[in-house]
Design a protein around this motif. Sequence first.
Motif, PDB file in Angstrom:
ATOM      1  N   ARG A 227       0.815  -1.212   0.000  1.00  0.00           N
ATOM      2  CA  ARG A 227       0.000   0.000   0.000  1.00  0.00           C
ATOM      3  C   ARG A 227       0.850   1.265   0.000  1.00  0.00           C
ATOM      4  N   PHE A 228       1.975   1.231   0.720  1.00  0.00           N
ATOM      5  CA  PHE A 228       2.793   2.436   0.845  1.00  0.00           C
ATOM      6  C   PHE A 228       4.033   2.402  -0.050  1.00  0.00           C
ATOM      7  N   GLY A 229       4.079   1.446  -0.957  1.00  0.00           N
ATOM      8  CA  GLY A 229       5.162   1.396  -1.930  1.00  0.00           C
ATOM      9  C   GLY A 229       6.535   1.268  -1.302  1.00  0.00           C
ATOM     10  N   THR A 230       6.644   0.437  -0.280  1.00  0.00           N
ATOM     11  CA  THR A 230       7.914   0.295   0.412  1.00  0.00           C
ATOM     12  C   THR A 230       8.304  -1.176   0.495  1.00  0.00           C
ATOM     13  N   VAL A 231       9.324  -1.472   1.304  1.00  0.00           N
ATOM     14  CA  VAL A 231       9.840  -2.834   1.387  1.00  0.00           C
ATOM     15  C   VAL A 231       9.524  -3.451   2.744  1.00  0.00           C
TER      16      VAL A 231
END
Length: 309
Positions: A227-231
């Motif tokens: 959802r937050f475009g992270t890892v």
Amino acid sequence: MSDKVSFWQDLMWRIEAAAFDATVGLLRLLPVDTASDMGAGLLKLLGPISPVQRVVGRNLDLAFPEKDAAWKAQISKAQWDNLGRTFAEIAMMDRITVANGRIVVENAERLEAIRTSGTPVVFISGHFANWEIMPSVINESGVICQMTYRAANNPYVDARWRKARERYGTQLFAPKGGDGAKELLAGMARGESVALMNDQKFNRGVSTPFFSRPVDTAPGPTRLAMRFGTVLQPMTVERTGAGRFKVTVCDPIEVVDTGRKSEDIDATVCLVSRFIEDAVRARPEEWFWVHKRWPNDAYRRTETPGHKN
């Protein structure tokens, strides 16, 4: 606290809280190594004669069918040692720090990069060695992070656990459940990272292979990262002695992105499950074997006369 709580229930909770205070107070009078050794000795004595020993044995049978009885007995004994140490050490986590040399962090520069990047990550780990070490290290690194926890049934004890965690810097809590999920979403929207354990049974989770057997694994951390475009940022904890640890900040797990959301979530959760399995295989004596990780039918099959795993 609910107004519907009876006088007797409240009294029992208060008695339990008093016992909690006495135990923690006693442990905090001792040096860290002594308290850790005491916890190990107590649980090595009581654990094998408790009903939970059966769960430990069946878990080891499911995970390591190729190992002989002597090996499993050794791991069983060692995991009680680790668990006893962990319970004792949790009472004095403020005395087990990177700063005083009791924790060594490998790849600490990764934490510094997260702290300065302004981009939140989803920390994941399992119940390895002393699992409170992971949030402690994250806090000490300066990364602002929401920590999830399972609230104790006893509200007085729960308040004490929260206060104990605040002693070593954990102030942003998100209880497990609907309200906790909202807190995590709000925190990540503000640029705060989150930290979750991702190694326990989660009904209606994603079916993933774990020691060659299907288990239900929580997709929540993966969904947050997507959802937050992270890892997903895995971390492991290894015990190096009484109240001493090595923490490894592992290579990040990138969320699978093929454009097929449901399939990508499943594939990424499988990567998480593989990370947990690899860590358990590396140090089986330091995992939380007292938890029923596999589906109920897997345990029922181990009870079938003549069944071989």
